[in-house]
Scaffold this motif. Structure first.
Motif, mmCIF file in Angstrom:
data_model
loop_
_atom_site.group_PDB
_atom_site.id
_atom_site.type_symbol
_atom_site.label_atom_id
_atom_site.label_comp_id
_atom_site.label_asym_id
_atom_site.label_seq_id
_atom_site.Cartn_x
_atom_site.Cartn_y
_atom_site.Cartn_z
ATOM 1 N N MET A 92 2.132 16.969 -38.686
ATOM 2 C CA MET A 92 0.490 17.025 -39.424
ATOM 3 C C MET A 92 1.010 15.483 -39.687
ATOM 4 N N PHE A 93 2.129 14.983 -40.062
ATOM 5 C CA PHE A 93 2.319 13.808 -40.466
ATOM 6 C C PHE A 93 3.016 12.322 -40.005
ATOM 7 N N SER A 94 2.338 11.109 -39.978
ATOM 8 C CA SER A 94 2.389 9.671 -38.939
ATOM 9 C C SER A 94 4.090 10.163 -38.679
ATOM 10 N N ARG A 95 4.618 10.200 -39.830
ATOM 11 C CA ARG A 95 6.535 10.136 -39.246
ATOM 12 C C ARG A 95 6.925 11.322 -40.685
ATOM 13 N N PRO A 96 7.864 11.818 -39.949
ATOM 14 C CA PRO A 96 8.674 12.984 -41.190
ATOM 15 C C PRO A 96 8.760 12.497 -42.431
ATOM 16 N N PRO A 97 8.145 13.677 -42.777
ATOM 17 C CA PRO A 97 9.132 12.995 -44.622
ATOM 18 C C PRO A 97 10.138 13.357 -44.800
ATOM 19 N N TYR A 98 10.420 12.097 -46.012
ATOM 20 C CA TYR A 98 11.878 12.241 -46.173
ATOM 21 C C TYR A 98 11.889 13.776 -46.212
ATOM 22 N N ILE A 149 10.589 18.612 -28.827
ATOM 23 C CA ILE A 149 11.099 19.640 -28.038
ATOM 24 C C ILE A 149 10.380 21.264 -28.666
ATOM 25 N N HIS A 150 10.694 21.230 -29.565
ATOM 26 C CA HIS A 150 10.654 22.450 -30.255
ATOM 27 C C HIS A 150 9.007 22.564 -30.732
ATOM 28 N N LYS A 151 8.703 20.650 -30.910
ATOM 29 C CA LYS A 151 7.422 21.108 -31.948
ATOM 30 C C LYS A 151 7.334 21.142 -33.436
ATOM 31 N N LYS A 152 8.719 21.224 -34.422
ATOM 32 C CA LYS A 152 8.882 21.780 -35.294
ATOM 33 C C LYS A 152 9.710 20.268 -36.147
ATOM 34 N N TYR A 153 9.616 20.546 -37.449
ATOM 35 C CA TYR A 153 9.894 19.644 -38.353
ATOM 36 C C TYR A 153 11.374 20.361 -38.597
ATOM 37 N N ILE A 154 12.394 19.725 -38.946
ATOM 38 C CA ILE A 154 13.385 20.380 -39.159
ATOM 39 C C ILE A 154 14.505 19.626 -40.150
#
Length: 204
Positions: A151-157, A164-169
């Protein structure tokens, strides 16, 4: 004496922006060439680099209109009419104001534009249709990102995006600072103190 206006639909966070910066520079160059060829002079060049058609976000556009009201120049030059406006209501409102001020309107592509003509109406209709197409393209882009759970242009800090897995880690190094921010905030520390210790700025 001319006021020149350039605009592109551009968002530095969106790689799928309709225009790019090179288009703005190309239009600017062609406008100055038009001025030179027709032996006119320029009062000021105004420009906007903004995504979306909201009138109040276009500072260069608003300054152009204000200077027109203040009689700083006698005519306006744009590369094409859709660079000035793609919103029919805004066009007709502002065109009427410019007409009352006796400000002439020109474009590189067509020369002098008559505020009230069938050709101008058709051109504005095409510009409005193009604006609708841009909006639909933007919605498709956002929908794609939502489907990818991005949902974000860049990952939240504190996070990294796993393509690959399409998710935030969680980002191990950044997460240490994030935890410290919350600890200091709970302890009643000011934002200045948090910034001083962690080095993080407010946008994070």
């Amino acid at each position: 004496l001319f006021g020149m206006y350039g605009r592109i639909s551009w968002n530095k966070k969106n790689k799928n922006s309709v225009d790019d910066l090179s288009a703005l520079e190309r239009h600017k160059k062609e406008m100055f060439q038009w001025i030179e060829t027709n032996q006119h002079t320029v009062y000021q060049y105004y420009e906007d680099k903004v995504s979306g058609g909201k009138r109040n976000q276009r500072k260069g556009y608003l300054k152009l209109l204000q200077d027109a009201k203040d009689k700083r120049f006698e005519a306006i030059l744009c590369h094409s009419i859709d660079r000035f406006s793609r919103n029919q209501r805004d066009w007709y409102n502002d065109a009427n104001s410019l007409k009352e001020l006796n400000i002439k309107f020109y474009t590189v592509t067509r020369g002098q534009i008559m505020y009230e003509s069938v050709l101008t109406d058709m051109e504005m209709l095409m510009a409005a249709s193009y604006r609708k197409m841009i909006r639909e393209k933007s919605l498709r882009w956002r929908k794609t990102r939502l489907n990818e759970k991005r949902m974000f242009s860049r990952p939240p800090y504190g996070y990294t995006y796993d393509n690959i897995h399409k998710k935030y880690i969680i980002n191990p190094e950044e997460s240490i600072k994030v935890k410290r921010v919350f600890e200091m905030k709970i302890d009643g520390c000011s934002l200045s103190a948090i910034h001083f210790e962690t080095g993080l700025k407010k946008p994070h």
